[in-house]
Design a protein around this motif. Structure first.
Motif, PDB file in Angstrom:
ATOM      1  N   PHE A   1      10.281  61.456  11.079  1.00 29.51           N
ATOM      2  CA  PHE A   1       9.987  61.530   9.645  1.00 29.51           C
ATOM      3  C   PHE A   1       8.791  60.654   9.297  1.00 29.51           C
ATOM      4  CE2 PHE A   1      14.612  62.460   9.631  1.00 29.51           C
ATOM      5  CZ  PHE A   1      14.559  63.703   9.024  1.00 29.51           C
ATOM      6  N   ARG A   2       8.098  61.063   8.255  1.00 29.43           N
ATOM      7  CA  ARG A   2       7.081  60.235   7.613  1.00 29.43           C
ATOM      8  C   ARG A   2       7.534  60.100   6.161  1.00 29.43           C
ATOM      9  NH1 ARG A   2       1.263  62.633   8.170  1.00 29.43           N
ATOM     10  NH2 ARG A   2       2.338  64.393   7.199  1.00 29.43           N
ATOM     11  N   VAL A   3       7.874  58.880   5.755  1.00 29.05           N
ATOM     12  CA  VAL A   3       8.393  58.658   4.410  1.00 29.05           C
ATOM     13  C   VAL A   3       7.228  58.542   3.434  1.00 29.05           C
ATOM     14  CG1 VAL A   3       9.848  57.228   2.936  1.00 29.05           C
ATOM     15  CG2 VAL A   3      10.380  57.442   5.375  1.00 29.05           C
ATOM     16  N   LEU A   4       7.219  59.459   2.475  1.00 26.20           N
ATOM     17  CA  LEU A   4       6.212  59.433   1.403  1.00 26.20           C
ATOM     18  C   LEU A   4       6.937  59.123   0.100  1.00 26.20           C
ATOM     19  CD1 LEU A   4       4.251  62.700   2.338  1.00 26.20           C
ATOM     20  CD2 LEU A   4       3.679  60.353   2.993  1.00 26.20           C
ATOM     21  N   ASP A   5       7.065  57.838  -0.206  1.00 26.21           N
ATOM     22  CA  ASP A   5       7.760  57.495  -1.444  1.00 26.21           C
ATOM     23  C   ASP A   5       6.823  57.668  -2.630  1.00 26.21           C
ATOM     24  OD1 ASP A   5       6.087  55.308  -1.457  1.00 26.21           O
ATOM     25  OD2 ASP A   5       7.649  53.821  -1.142  1.00 26.21           O
ATOM     26  N   ASP A   6       7.320  57.344  -3.818  1.00 26.04           N
ATOM     27  CA  ASP A   6       6.517  57.583  -5.016  1.00 26.04           C
ATOM     28  C   ASP A   6       5.217  56.787  -5.001  1.00 26.04           C
ATOM     29  OD1 ASP A   6       8.206  55.362  -5.115  1.00 26.04           O
ATOM     30  OD2 ASP A   6       8.200  55.295  -7.299  1.00 26.04           O
ATOM     31  N   ARG A   7       5.232  55.587  -4.418  1.00 28.16           N
ATOM     32  CA  ARG A   7       4.017  54.784  -4.373  1.00 28.16           C
ATOM     33  C   ARG A   7       2.981  55.419  -3.450  1.00 28.16           C
ATOM     34  NH1 ARG A   7       7.702  49.316  -4.077  1.00 28.16           N
ATOM     35  NH2 ARG A   7       7.643  48.822  -6.308  1.00 28.16           N
ATOM     36  N   ALA A   8       3.422  55.883  -2.323  1.00 28.93           N
ATOM     37  CA  ALA A   8       2.496  56.542  -1.404  1.00 28.93           C
ATOM     38  C   ALA A   8       1.966  57.844  -2.003  1.00 28.93           C
ATOM     39  CB  ALA A   8       3.196  56.818  -0.075  1.00 28.93           C
ATOM     40  N   ARG A   9       2.843  58.584  -2.668  1.00 33.14           N
ATOM     41  CA  ARG A   9       2.405  59.853  -3.261  1.00 33.14           C
ATOM     42  C   ARG A   9       1.383  59.620  -4.368  1.00 33.14           C
ATOM     43  NH1 ARG A   9       8.009  60.887  -2.952  1.00 33.14           N
ATOM     44  NH2 ARG A   9       8.270  60.834  -5.217  1.00 33.14           N
ATOM     45  N   ARG A  10       1.541  58.552  -5.154  1.00 30.92           N
ATOM     46  CA  ARG A  10       0.566  58.245  -6.208  1.00 30.92           C
ATOM     47  C   ARG A  10      -0.801  57.932  -5.597  1.00 30.92           C
ATOM     48  NH1 ARG A  10       4.868  55.585  -8.964  1.00 30.92           N
ATOM     49  NH2 ARG A  10       4.228  53.566  -8.122  1.00 30.92           N
ATOM     50  N   LEU A  11      -0.796  57.168  -4.508  1.00 35.65           N
ATOM     51  CA  LEU A  11      -2.061  56.841  -3.860  1.00 35.65           C
ATOM     52  C   LEU A  11      -2.723  58.096  -3.290  1.00 35.65           C
ATOM     53  CD1 LEU A  11      -1.158  53.495  -2.057  1.00 35.65           C
ATOM     54  CD2 LEU A  11      -2.856  53.806  -3.865  1.00 35.65           C
ATOM     55  N   LEU A  12      -1.933  58.955  -2.680  1.00 33.70           N
ATOM     56  CA  LEU A  12      -2.492  60.211  -2.160  1.00 33.70           C
ATOM     57  C   LEU A  12      -3.119  61.023  -3.287  1.00 33.70           C
ATOM     58  CD1 LEU A  12       0.335  61.282   0.335  1.00 33.70           C
ATOM     59  CD2 LEU A  12      -2.025  60.696   0.954  1.00 33.70           C
ATOM     60  N   HIS A  13      -2.433  61.065  -4.427  1.00 35.83           N
ATOM     61  CA  HIS A  13      -2.950  61.831  -5.568  1.00 35.83           C
ATOM     62  C   HIS A  13      -4.254  61.220  -6.086  1.00 35.83           C
ATOM     63  CE1 HIS A  13      -2.949  64.258  -9.188  1.00 35.83           C
ATOM     64  NE2 HIS A  13      -3.094  63.145  -9.908  1.00 35.83           N
ATOM     65  N   LYS A  14      -4.292  59.895  -6.224  1.00 32.10           N
ATOM     66  CA  LYS A  14      -5.499  59.242  -6.731  1.00 32.10           C
ATOM     67  C   LYS A  14      -6.682  59.439  -5.791  1.00 32.10           C
ATOM     68  CE  LYS A  14      -3.079  55.647  -9.369  1.00 32.10           C
ATOM     69  NZ  LYS A  14      -2.706  54.209  -9.429  1.00 32.10           N
ATOM     70  N   LEU A  15      -6.392  59.470  -4.490  1.00 35.92           N
ATOM     71  CA  LEU A  15      -7.466  59.628  -3.514  1.00 35.92           C
ATOM     72  C   LEU A  15      -7.806  61.090  -3.239  1.00 35.92           C
ATOM     73  CD1 LEU A  15      -6.272  56.866  -1.025  1.00 35.92           C
ATOM     74  CD2 LEU A  15      -8.399  56.816  -2.353  1.00 35.92           C
ATOM     75  N   GLY A  16      -6.946  61.989  -3.729  1.00 35.06           N
ATOM     76  CA  GLY A  16      -7.174  63.401  -3.480  1.00 35.06           C
ATOM     77  C   GLY A  16      -7.018  63.774  -2.016  1.00 35.06           C
ATOM     78  N   LEU A  17      -6.030  63.160  -1.341  1.00 36.15           N
ATOM     79  CA  LEU A  17      -5.822  63.371   0.086  1.00 36.15           C
ATOM     80  C   LEU A  17      -4.445  63.954   0.353  1.00 36.15           C
ATOM     81  CD1 LEU A  17      -7.127  59.958   1.501  1.00 36.15           C
ATOM     82  CD2 LEU A  17      -8.321  62.161   1.630  1.00 36.15           C
ATOM     83  N   THR A  18      -4.305  64.600   1.491  1.00 36.60           N
ATOM     84  CA  THR A  18      -2.983  64.940   2.013  1.00 36.60           C
ATOM     85  C   THR A  18      -2.556  63.822   2.950  1.00 36.60           C
ATOM     86  OG1 THR A  18      -3.822  66.090   3.972  1.00 36.60           O
ATOM     87  CG2 THR A  18      -3.587  67.394   1.938  1.00 36.60           C
ATOM     88  N   ALA A  19      -1.272  63.793   3.264  1.00 37.84           N
ATOM     89  CA  ALA A  19      -0.782  62.763   4.181  1.00 37.84           C
ATOM     90  C   ALA A  19      -1.440  62.888   5.550  1.00 37.84           C
ATOM     91  CB  ALA A  19       0.736  62.867   4.305  1.00 37.84           C
ATOM     92  N   ASP A  20      -1.688  64.106   5.993  1.00 39.67           N
ATOM     93  CA  ASP A  20      -2.347  64.286   7.296  1.00 39.67           C
ATOM     94  C   ASP A  20      -3.787  63.767   7.257  1.00 39.67           C
ATOM     95  OD1 ASP A  20      -0.109  65.411   8.455  1.00 39.67           O
ATOM     96  OD2 ASP A  20      -0.749  67.482   8.041  1.00 39.67           O
ATOM     97  N   GLU A  21      -4.490  64.013   6.148  1.00 41.12           N
ATOM     98  CA  GLU A  21      -5.875  63.518   6.041  1.00 41.12           C
ATOM     99  C   GLU A  21      -5.920  62.001   6.059  1.00 41.12           C
ATOM    100  OE1 GLU A  21      -8.070  67.030   3.439  1.00 41.12           O
ATOM    101  OE2 GLU A  21      -6.896  65.495   2.399  1.00 41.12           O
ATOM    102  N   ALA A  22      -4.887  61.368   5.526  1.00 37.42           N
ATOM    103  CA  ALA A  22      -4.845  59.904   5.502  1.00 37.42           C
ATOM    104  C   ALA A  22      -4.736  59.313   6.897  1.00 37.42           C
ATOM    105  CB  ALA A  22      -3.665  59.428   4.649  1.00 37.42           C
ATOM    106  N   GLY A  23      -4.395  60.135   7.867  1.00 42.39           N
ATOM    107  CA  GLY A  23      -4.277  59.658   9.238  1.00 42.39           C
ATOM    108  C   GLY A  23      -5.585  59.610   9.994  1.00 42.39           C
ATOM    109  N   GLN A  24      -6.692  59.997   9.372  1.00 42.54           N
ATOM    110  CA  GLN A  24      -7.995  59.915  10.038  1.00 42.54           C
ATOM    111  C   GLN A  24      -8.370  58.452  10.282  1.00 42.54           C
ATOM    112  OE1 GLN A  24     -11.175  62.349   8.222  1.00 42.54           O
ATOM    113  NE2 GLN A  24      -9.589  63.209   6.891  1.00 42.54           N
ATOM    114  N   PRO A  25      -9.274  58.181  11.220  1.00 49.33           N
ATOM    115  CA  PRO A  25      -9.767  56.811  11.399  1.00 49.33           C
ATOM    116  C   PRO A  25     -10.297  56.241  10.084  1.00 49.33           C
ATOM    117  CG  PRO A  25     -10.484  58.189  13.216  1.00 49.33           C
ATOM    118  CD  PRO A  25      -9.839  59.100  12.213  1.00 49.33           C
ATOM    119  N   ARG A  26     -10.071  54.968   9.863  1.00 47.83           N
ATOM    120  CA  ARG A  26     -10.371  54.349   8.569  1.00 47.83           C
ATOM    121  C   ARG A  26     -11.827  54.539   8.156  1.00 47.83           C
ATOM    122  NH1 ARG A  26     -12.425  49.405   6.836  1.00 47.83           N
ATOM    123  NH2 ARG A  26     -11.541  48.609   4.869  1.00 47.83           N
TER     124      ARG A  26
END
Length: 541
Positions: free
Chosen positions: A379-404
């Motif tokens: 599992f990859r836990v996407l809680d409300d805090r993580a989901r808000r950050l994804l929304h603000k950045l316009g990213l999917t969880a998979d895209e967030a896994g790219q090198p920094r």
């Protein structure tokens, strides 16, 4: 490039399936494994110890029913297990237990046979530095390391079963409260931990208290092999490992060679001629050592401070009179477990999948069928805090896994009011134009004076280095142009990929339990488990 064995196996790569078939995927194969397991039964002496061990845990009518079923012919089990990590260790411990429960339910439904989930407590291990701490995700995204600060932990060679928590656990619990005490459900979870993790308790006792409470409704049964009453039942396996050490290690070495030729690396090194267990020469709760042959009837205790040796006769006498001096290795443990239990399936993580790829010769030597090997839930836990950050950045969880750096550059380029070229493109364009001009000019120069060749080479190298430095600075400027975005990316990656590793391998469950509730989060994991599937899923509490 050949992927790791677990990855290749999950992908159905024929090279991996040649060593470990993916029988767990097929209903007919699952039924076949359950039928084979149902012909074996739990020894009465083991049943008696199981009842006594589980009687000390949180009351559970479901567990009591499962223990009754284990006494009945035809009952099978799904087993999983784990080291005794502080405060349950990484999240995958919870996922393994849940996956075993769900798999046992599914086998019961598919076959009509009773099937009981069993958690094998890996109390014989001695890797204290691996389990004396945990990492806690914080509301701010960063991770917090909480440790027992046990003295000489790195030097410990005694089985974890005998390790007391000590006074350091009080400080560890205080650190948890300081970090998570403001979360909505913190009191519920922290009180559970404070009840179980007492200085006088062992790591194993506290671990089992908490995990048994989480899964009391599901009736998860626990088995601690480090019990004097069980040692005589383990003796035949240790005798087999000792008396047949040469032939077993030869067969396992050949297996490793076959894996290597297929492009995979060995998970566990095979010592030539060595048995697969450990021996404690001084006392049953003392240091344990591997055995290496030094002669026909003599064994070296690997790592012993005085270089001690022991004879086969001494080992066999100890095995007869004090069998608790012997403990299993990672490769011998599955054989012991499947000798004691009617195992239809084992739920394991990537490391254990690799163990089983090496183990077919050992099972064949013992005349025991291998169980189904089932990948644990992921599992990859996407809680409300993580989901808000994804929304603000316009990213999917998979895209967030790219090198920094690549991710920051992508975001800076995408969001810029004035479009900026990526640093790599700028570097290629600048040096490409210079290189083309130099090539053209170089031809005429060399006709004029061939000795200019070295000067041309030096110039090319100097300009290449200068352009690379400029491009790197330009890339960093792009990446750091928006500090808010950088801070958000770092917080998000700390939540989803702490230190670049999968979340489930680093973070413990304390943060999620304190935020959403111990049982509520456990229930959500159970509900999201898909039996007999190793696919990564997103969990959104």
């Amino acid at each position: 490039m050949t992927p790791s064995f677990p990855t290749a196996w999950l992908q159905g790569d024929p090279r991996a399936l040649a060593f470990l078939p993916d029988r767990f995927r097929h209903r007919a194969a699952r039924a076949e494994a359950a039928a084979a397991a149902s012909t074996r039964s739990v020894p009465p002496a083991l049943l008696e110890v199981l009842r006594a061990q589980n009687a000390r845990l949180a009351p559970s009518p479901a567990r009591a029913r499962h223990l009754e079923e284990l006494a009945q012919p035809g009952t099978t089990v799904v087993v999983t297990g784990q080291q005794m990590g502080l405060f349950l260790g990484p999240l995958f411990t919870l996922y393994k237990a849940a996956a075993a429960i769900v798999a046992a339910r599914k086998l019961r439904e598919e076959t009509g046979r009773p099937c009981v989930p069993v958690f094998w407590l890996q109390t014989e291990d001695h890797d204290l530095p691996e389990v004396d701490h945990c990492f806690v995700a914080s509301p701010r995204g960063a991770r917090c390391r909480v440790s027992l600060d046990l003295p000489d932990a790195a030097l410990s060679r005694a089985p974890i079963a005998h390790q007391k928590l000590g006074p350091g656990v009080i400080k560890a619990l205080e650190s948890l409260r300081a970090e998570l005490g403001a979360e909505p459900q913190a009191e519920e979870h922290l009180s559970l931990l404070e009840w179980a993790y007492r200085p006088e308790a062992t790591l194993a006792e506290a671990f089992t208290e908490v995990l048994s409470t989480l899964f009391a409704e599901e009736g998860l049964v626990f088995l601690d092999p480090r019990d004097a009453r069980l040692a005589p039942l383990a003796a035949p396996i240790h005798r087999l490992s000792l008396e047949h050490a040469s032939s077993i290690s030869a067969a396992l070495t050949q297996r490793v060679e076959e894996l290597t030729r297929a492009g995979f690396s060995e998970q566990v090194y095979i010592r030539p001629g060595a048995p697969l267990g450990f021996f404690s020469p001084d006392e049953v709760d003392g240091a344990r050592y591997r055995l290496d042959p030094t002669g026909p009837e003599t064994w070296n205790l690997v790592g012993h401070p005085r270089g001690a040796t022991v004879t086969t006769a001494q080992l066999l006498r100890a095995l007869e009179h004090e069998p608790l001096r012997f403990t299993t290795s990672a490769l011998l443990r599955p054989l012991l477990q499947d000798t004691w239990l009617p195992t239809a399936a084992y739920v394991g993580g990537p490391g254990e999948v690799s163990y089983f790829a090496q183990l077919a010769p050992l099972y064949a030597h013992a005349g025991l069928p291998m169980p189904l090997v089932v990948p644990r839930a992921r599992f990859r836990v996407l809680d409300d805090r993580a989901r808000r950050l994804l929304h603000k950045l316009g990213l999917t969880a998979d895209e967030a896994g790219q090198p920094r750096e690549a991710l920051l550059t992508k975001l800076a380029t995408r969001d810029a009011a004035e479009p900026y070229e990526p640093a790599g493109t700028v570097e290629a364009r600048l040096f490409g134009a210079f290189s083309a001009e130099l090539d053209a000019l170089g031809e005429s120069m060399l006709k004029l004076d061939p000795r200019l060749l070295d000067a041309l080479k030096r110039t090319r190298g100097t300009v290449r280095a200068a352009v690379s430095r400029l491009s790197a600075r330009y890339g960093r400027a792009l990446a750091l142009r928006d500090e808010v975005t950088t801070e958000r990316v770092d917080r998000l990656r700390a939540m989803l990929l702490p230190e670049g590793a999968p979340q489930e391998r680093i973070h413990g469950m304390a943060y999620h339990a304190c935020r959403f509730g111990t049982r509520a989060f456990t229930r959500q994991v159970l509900d999201a488990c898909i039996p007999f599937s190793g696919d990564l899923q997103d969990l959104m509490p």
